[in-house]
Enzyme design. Structure first.
Site, mmCIF file in Angstrom:
data_model
loop_
_atom_site.group_PDB
_atom_site.id
_atom_site.type_symbol
_atom_site.label_atom_id
_atom_site.label_comp_id
_atom_site.label_asym_id
_atom_site.label_seq_id
_atom_site.Cartn_x
_atom_site.Cartn_y
_atom_site.Cartn_z
ATOM 1 N N CYS A 96 33.202 3.927 -11.272
ATOM 2 C CA CYS A 96 34.311 3.172 -10.684
ATOM 3 C C CYS A 96 34.751 2.037 -11.606
ATOM 4 C CB CYS A 96 33.890 2.638 -9.316
ATOM 5 S SG CYS A 96 35.074 1.499 -8.569
ATOM 6 N N CYS A 110 35.287 -1.327 -9.872
ATOM 7 C CA CYS A 110 33.994 -1.924 -9.515
ATOM 8 C C CYS A 110 33.450 -2.744 -10.687
ATOM 9 C CB CYS A 110 32.990 -0.843 -9.147
ATOM 10 S SG CYS A 110 33.415 0.130 -7.687
#
Length: 303
Positions: free
Chosen positions: A39, A42
């Protein structure tokens, strides 16, 4: 989370979650960050969350990161549909969704709101309760005119809470009362930026401004005579207000400044009103005397 019928892996995940999140959340605010290695957002958010949570640790905040690939059952229980997803958990329950916070400022603002509404136990709160009576003792000494004792008290508290704005304010004002203005200003300018913005420091800053602007006057009779001879001599009345304030007669100073406002509120670009507001700040906005003078000012301004 019930464990009946779950796989051993899921049971282990639930036990880890209970240990790392649920149990600490009984007294602390646990920030649960759902993320994954693949991600990109993230990875951008992680440094922000880690930095802010580290700064807020003393406030009772703890960070727990949950990899959704390794803990799919936990993610499903929180109905995580996209990542990053960030929840604040207290007493085992999500109390806020912090997922929209992308900057330090946004995250801090949201955390401050949550922390202000919950009975979080923290080192910061425990320390505040411990030093509160000592701060009150210092303020009492300062109000009673014992600046030396006040300075000693606030210096001792400062060793326990060096970044506490109330303590710094008290010490600065004690130094001002001792006419150690350079030392007061040095302390003021050395404060961390976040502390310097807090209301107690504004009070100390106003007190230092007044101390720089006014000096005790042994004999005010000459300026009093000028005001008596010409009540519209606002410069003389303003000088009188400064002398009265420097001599400790704040009632007389307020009367003089309010009279200037009553006669000509725009005199010298509103200098009398501005000086009044500085006096209010220096005395303390919560002080009953300030409340009374503010009412008098309002009556004049809105009459």
């Amino acid at each position: 989370m019930a464990t009946l019928g779950m796989s051993e892996k899921d049971k282990a995940a639930v036990e880890d979650f209970r240990r790392d999140v649920v149990d600490p959340s009984r007294t602390s605010l646990v920030i649960v960050d759902f993320w994954a290695e693949w991600c990109g957002p993230c990875k951008q958010l992680t440094p922000v969350i880690e930095k802010v949570c580290a700064e807020y640790e003393a406030k009772g905040v703890k960070l727990v990161k949950v990899n959704v690939d390794e803990n799919p059952f936990i993610a499903s229980q929180f109905r995580v549909q996209s990542i990053p997803t960030v929840y604040a958990v207290f007493q085992g329950q999500p109390v806020a969704d912090l997922s929209q916070a992308r900057t330090e400022g946004q995250l801090k603002q949201m955390l401050d709101q949550v922390l202000g509404q919950l009975p979080i136990e923290s080192d910061e709160k425990a320390q505040a309760q411990e030093i509160a009576p000592l701060i009150a003792m210092g303020e009492e000494a300062l109000a009673g005119g014992d600046a030396d004792r006040a300075r000693s008290i606030f210096e001792q508290i400062a060793t326990m809470a060096p970044d506490n704005s109330e303590v710094a304010s008290g010490l600065i004002r004690a130094l001002i009362a001792l006419n150690e203005l350079d030392a007061a200003e040095a302390l003021l300018t050395s404060l961390p930026a976040e502390v310097a913005k807090e209301q107690p420091i504004e009070r100390a800053r106003a007190a230092l401004t007044l101390a720089r602007d006014v000096r005790p006057v042994a004999d005010l009779s000459a300026v009093e005579a000028k005001v008596a001879a010409d009540p519209d001599d606002h410069a003389a009345r303003f000088e009188l207000a400064g002398g009265l304030m420097a001599n400790g007669d704040r009632d007389g100073a307020a009367d003089a400044l309010l009279e200037i406002v009553r006669r000509d509120r725009e005199w010298n670009d509103g200098a009398a009103r501005a000086q009044l507001l500085t006096v209010f700040e220096a005395v303390g906005l919560e002080d009953p005397w300030v409340a009374a003078q503010r009412r008098r000012l309002s009556q004049i301004l809105f009459a």
